[in-house]
Design a protein around this motif. Structure first.
Motif, short mmCIF file in Angstrom:
data_model
loop_
_atom_site.label_atom_id
_atom_site.label_comp_id
_atom_site.label_asym_id
_atom_site.label_seq_id
_atom_site.Cartn_x
_atom_site.Cartn_y
_atom_site.Cartn_z
N VAL A 144 0.84 -1.20 0.00
CA VAL A 144 0.00 0.00 0.00
C VAL A 144 0.87 1.25 0.00
CG1 VAL A 144 -0.17 0.04 2.53
CG2 VAL A 144 -1.90 1.21 1.15
N ALA A 145 0.46 2.22 -0.80
CA ALA A 145 1.08 3.55 -0.78
C ALA A 145 0.38 4.34 0.32
CB ALA A 145 0.92 4.24 -2.13
N THR A 146 1.12 4.68 1.36
CA THR A 146 0.46 5.29 2.52
C THR A 146 -0.09 6.68 2.23
OG1 THR A 146 2.70 5.89 3.27
CG2 THR A 146 1.66 3.98 4.30
N GLU A 147 0.39 7.35 1.18
CA GLU A 147 -0.22 8.64 0.80
C GLU A 147 -1.69 8.48 0.44
OE1 GLU A 147 3.78 9.07 -1.57
OE2 GLU A 147 2.65 7.41 -0.70
N ASP A 148 -2.05 7.25 0.01
CA ASP A 148 -3.43 7.01 -0.41
C ASP A 148 -4.35 6.64 0.74
OD1 ASP A 148 -2.67 7.51 -3.03
OD2 ASP A 148 -2.23 5.41 -3.46
N ILE A 149 -3.81 6.48 1.93
CA ILE A 149 -4.66 6.23 3.10
C ILE A 149 -5.29 7.57 3.52
CG2 ILE A 149 -4.70 5.51 5.52
CD1 ILE A 149 -2.34 3.65 4.88
N PRO A 150 -6.60 7.68 3.57
CA PRO A 150 -7.24 8.98 3.85
C PRO A 150 -7.03 9.44 5.29
CG PRO A 150 -8.89 7.24 3.77
CD PRO A 150 -7.59 6.63 3.32
N ASP A 151 -7.02 10.75 5.48
CA ASP A 151 -6.88 11.31 6.82
C ASP A 151 -7.99 10.83 7.75
OD1 ASP A 151 -4.72 12.68 5.84
OD2 ASP A 151 -5.71 14.64 5.79
N GLU A 152 -9.18 10.61 7.19
CA GLU A 152 -10.33 10.25 8.01
C GLU A 152 -10.13 8.92 8.73
OE1 GLU A 152 -10.49 11.10 4.77
OE2 GLU A 152 -11.12 13.19 5.17
N ALA A 153 -9.22 8.09 8.21
CA ALA A 153 -8.98 6.79 8.84
C ALA A 153 -8.49 6.95 10.28
CB ALA A 153 -7.96 5.99 8.04
N ALA A 154 -7.87 8.09 10.58
CA ALA A 154 -7.32 8.29 11.93
C ALA A 154 -8.41 8.21 13.00
CB ALA A 154 -6.61 9.64 12.00
N GLY A 155 -9.65 8.49 12.62
CA GLY A 155 -10.75 8.49 13.59
C GLY A 155 -10.99 7.13 14.23
N SER A 156 -10.59 6.06 13.56
CA SER A 156 -10.83 4.72 14.10
C SER A 156 -9.60 4.13 14.79
CB SER A 156 -11.29 3.77 12.97
OG SER A 156 -10.29 3.66 11.98
N TRP A 157 -8.56 4.95 14.98
CA TRP A 157 -7.35 4.47 15.62
C TRP A 157 -7.60 4.09 17.07
CZ3 TRP A 157 -4.30 7.23 19.47
CH2 TRP A 157 -3.11 6.56 19.82
N ARG A 158 -7.03 2.99 17.49
CA ARG A 158 -7.13 2.52 18.87
C ARG A 158 -5.73 2.47 19.47
NH1 ARG A 158 -9.36 -0.98 15.67
NH2 ARG A 158 -7.90 -2.66 16.20
N GLU A 159 -5.56 3.01 20.64
CA GLU A 159 -4.25 3.02 21.28
C GLU A 159 -3.78 1.59 21.51
OE1 GLU A 159 -2.13 4.89 25.28
OE2 GLU A 159 -4.14 5.52 24.68
N PRO A 160 -2.57 1.25 21.06
CA PRO A 160 -2.10 -0.13 21.19
C PRO A 160 -1.68 -0.45 22.63
CG PRO A 160 -0.36 1.22 20.29
CD PRO A 160 -1.58 2.12 20.39
N ASP A 161 -1.70 -1.70 22.96
CA ASP A 161 -1.28 -2.15 24.28
C ASP A 161 0.21 -2.45 24.23
OD1 ASP A 161 -1.16 -3.04 26.85
OD2 ASP A 161 -2.02 -5.02 26.44
N LEU A 162 1.02 -1.44 24.48
CA LEU A 162 2.47 -1.58 24.38
C LEU A 162 3.11 -1.63 25.76
CD1 LEU A 162 3.18 1.09 21.59
CD2 LEU A 162 2.94 -1.40 21.30
N THR A 163 4.16 -2.41 25.89
CA THR A 163 4.97 -2.44 27.10
C THR A 163 6.42 -2.14 26.70
OG1 THR A 163 5.58 -4.78 26.95
CG2 THR A 163 3.47 -4.25 28.01
N ALA A 164 7.26 -1.94 27.71
CA ALA A 164 8.67 -1.66 27.43
C ALA A 164 9.32 -2.81 26.68
CB ALA A 164 9.41 -1.41 28.74
N ASP A 165 8.80 -4.02 26.84
CA ASP A 165 9.40 -5.20 26.21
C ASP A 165 8.81 -5.50 24.83
OD1 ASP A 165 11.40 -7.24 26.62
OD2 ASP A 165 9.77 -8.70 26.68
N SER A 166 7.80 -4.75 24.41
CA SER A 166 7.22 -4.96 23.08
C SER A 166 8.22 -4.54 22.02
CB SER A 166 5.94 -4.13 22.91
OG SER A 166 4.97 -4.47 23.87
N VAL A 167 8.37 -5.36 20.97
CA VAL A 167 9.31 -5.03 19.89
C VAL A 167 8.73 -3.89 19.05
CG1 VAL A 167 10.51 -5.87 17.85
CG2 VAL A 167 10.24 -7.37 19.83
N ALA A 168 9.50 -2.83 18.91
CA ALA A 168 9.07 -1.67 18.13
C ALA A 168 9.43 -1.85 16.65
CB ALA A 168 9.72 -0.40 18.66
N PHE A 169 10.67 -2.28 16.39
CA PHE A 169 11.07 -2.46 14.99
C PHE A 169 12.26 -3.39 14.91
CE2 PHE A 169 14.21 0.62 16.18
CZ PHE A 169 15.19 0.68 15.20
N LEU A 170 12.50 -3.88 13.71
CA LEU A 170 13.67 -4.69 13.42
C LEU A 170 14.66 -3.84 12.65
CD1 LEU A 170 12.08 -8.10 12.24
CD2 LEU A 170 12.72 -7.40 14.55
#
Length: 602
Positions: A144-170
């Motif tokens: 997916v080209a992220t430029e094509d994701i509409p701004d309105e999608a942000a309204g359905s964002w849910r805060e993730p359940d993250l901890t200090a031990d959760s992997v952020a990136f590789l």
């Protein structure tokens, strides 16, 4: 208390939504087109990407990020983190011109990470669509080209359940001595290393206010740890402003970097040593006339050997336009440590150990060893005997071991390598006092218990400062004596003007005979030098080769088996600019080097 950079971004978007987070120089020129993004907009776009990922049930999966330089990568990276998706920064394809080596690396990363989605810019996603025959696995991956994701999608964002031990990136290592491995960097690792960077580089609230929030100027690739963890993420961590430009635009005209520093007047900017050399090479009177570098407080230099000669020449050349020696900031870090391990002291010139103290380059000021500074608070640096796994006293060279909350979780899906690299313990934990009695400063050497990261780098500690001398696996042993390839390379480069700084590889080969090289009956290992030479010196190849041999013989007492001059840009390097000595050795043995001067014979 913030659990992740996601929480910090949310706070900035609420408290300072209109402040510029990043500006991007579209053409690389400070006076050209500029794109910028505020904290409010950055949070909104990140949440839109996150919501798109969440709605497709991708939380916990891996998303490969393939973007050209620009602001969209940052939105996608923070969007992945905001969705609880593990980001995997990668090098974007270049369409049909993509070379075989780059495609092989991309395939390897996609398979190793088990990526389920590719986020990219429109042009990148379109290019991937033409590469199905070369990358058949793309058929199983959502792109997916992220430029094509509409701004309105942000309204359905849910805060993730993250901890200090959760992997952020590789963070896939650049592979200077081995195949790339995915380093699992957690949200806790990120926050701790941003704290270390902030403390060691003097990024205090008062400084940020004094510089009107102008924190970094950077052209470093954002898919590499040095460009990502430093300029990009420390900006979010502190709610400051950073100016970015493309690595290609810098390489085309190195003066663009200095012009951007001059115009936007940030506190911090830096790069590997080769970038400072490029600036020196292009330091024309016209460039100097337009610069004011007097506000540049931290000019960091890391990711490859820091050359004393480069520091001296850069200060001499750009001192005329306000650059100060006190701004020079050598540092040391690695992906397995998230990024920063040690750094110089802000406002203090780098510590040098003159060559008369360190051996073979006696009297050569430019060959002095350069300190990479002190560990950050909470970071432990130990020099250990790599075989006995016992701590060595100050001044003795051994393997650099690192402990602390910035040390990453391990290698992705590689338990054996994780155990070997991230789970080292000292057999004798009765180490020296963690406080240097001479100056009362914390040397970062308090905790001797627990697990350490084995960096594979060689170095020594002196008065609490780290001096990096080379790579453990690159060490050259001739007649029972240890020789660091960096020392041989520096001797070679200083022997003639045509040899490109930071573009020489020293390694050893068995004396029994080499394809394309000299044949002899000498047993044991012998050194070989492969050096990039300026094209205009092609007619002096034999003279240059003789000078290299003489320089290494005089400085190190070594007889060089072979010297090969090659075309500029042909010595293998990692994505961070480190010489790939193993790859250079393999090319030499295979007779595939791009030779510009006939190899000399013994």
């Amino acid at each position: 208390m913030a659990r992740s950079l996601v929480d910090i971004l949310t706070s900035h978007a609420s408290n300072q939504p209109d402040r510029t987070a990043y500006r991007y120089l579209v053409t690389g020129d400070s006076g050209g087109e500029i794109q910028d993004i505020s904290y409010g907009r950055l949070a909104a776009r990140s949440r839109a990407v996150a919501a798109w990922l969440q709605e497709r049930g991708l939380a916990g999966s891996r998303a490969m990020l393939l973007y050209p330089p620009g602001l969209e990568f940052i939105c996608a990276y923070l969007g992945s983190l905001s969705a609880g998706v593990v980001a995997v920064p990668g090098v974007p394809p270049r369409g049909r011109s993509q070379n075989h080596r780059a495609l092989t690396r991309m395939r390897r990363l996609m398979a190793d990470a088990d990526a389920q989605v590719i986020l990219g810019g429109r042009e990148v996603i379109a290019a991937l669509g033409t590469m199905a025959e070369h990358l058949p696995e793309l058929a199983e991956i959502t792109c997916v080209a992220t430029e094509d994701i509409p701004d309105e999608a942000a309204g359905s964002w849910r805060e993730p359940d993250l901890t200090a031990d959760s992997v952020a990136f590789l963070q896939y290592t650049s592979g200077s001595t081995s195949a790339p491995r995915g380093v699992m960097v957690t949200h806790g690792n990120l926050l701790d290393n941003e704290r270390v960077i902030t403390e060691r580089m003097g990024h205090t609230p008062d400084m940020i206010a004094e510089y009107d929030h102008e924190l970094f100027v950077s052209w470093l690739p954002v898919y590499h740890d040095m460009g990502l963890i430093g300029p990009v993420l420390n900006t979010v961590y502190l709610g400051a402003t950073t100016t970015l430009l493309s690595p290609l635009h810098f390489l085309q005209q190195p003066g663009r970097w200095l012009n951007a520093v001059s115009r936007f007047r940030p506190h911090t900017s830096g790069a590997p040593n080769f970038a400072y050399e490029l600036c020196l090479k292009h330091a024309t009177p016209d460039l100097l006339d337009g610069l004011d570098l007097s506000r540049w407080k931290v000019a960091f230099n890391g990711a490859e050997p820091v050359r004393a000669a480069t520091l001296r020449r850069f200060t001499e050349t750009f001192g005329a336009v306000g650059f100060r020696r006190e701004a020079l900031y050598p540092c040391y870090g690695l992906a397995e440590g998230t990024l920063m391990v040690t750094g110089a002291t802000v406002g203090v010139p780098p510590t040098l150990i003159e060559a008369t103290e360190t051996g073979p380059h006696a009297g050569a000021e430019d060959a002095a060893a350069v300190s990479s500074g002190r560990p950050g608070a909470g970071t432990t640096v130990v020099i250990a005997d790599p075989e006995r796994q016992e701590e060595l006293p100050d001044g003795e060279v051994g393997e650099i071991w690192v402990g602390g909350a910035s040390v990453a979780k391990g290698y992705w899906r590689n338990a054996l390598a994780t155990r070997e690299t991230f789970r080292a313990t000292l057999k004798d934990a009765n180490g020296a006092n963690g406080v240097n009695e001479a100056n009362g400063q914390d040397s970062g050497r308090k905790d001797r218990t627990g697990r350490f990261l084995r960096t594979g780098d060689l170095g020594f500690l002196r008065d609490g400062e780290l001096f990096v001398t080379g790579r453990l696996k690159d060490l050259i042993v001739i007649d029972g004596r240890n020789h660091y390839p960096q020392d041989l390379e520096l001797s070679a480069e200083m022997s003639h003007w045509s040899l490109r700084p930071g573009c020489t590889a020293a390694f050893s080969v068995d004396g029994g005979g080499v394809a394309g090289g000299p044949q002899d009956d000498v047993a044991g290992e012998q050194p070989v030098i492969v050096a990039e030479s300026a094209p205009e010196a092609a007619g002096e190849a034999e003279k240059v080769i003789d000078l290299i041999r003489s320089a290494i013989g005089e400085a190190h007492g070594l007889s060089v088996r072979d010297v090969v001059l090659v075309h500029p840009g042909t010595i293998p390097k990692t994505s961070s600019g480190k010489i790939q000595r193993r790859a250079s050795r393999e090319a030499y043995l295979a007779g595939t080097l791009a030779v510009v001067g006939a190899p000399a014979t013994s």
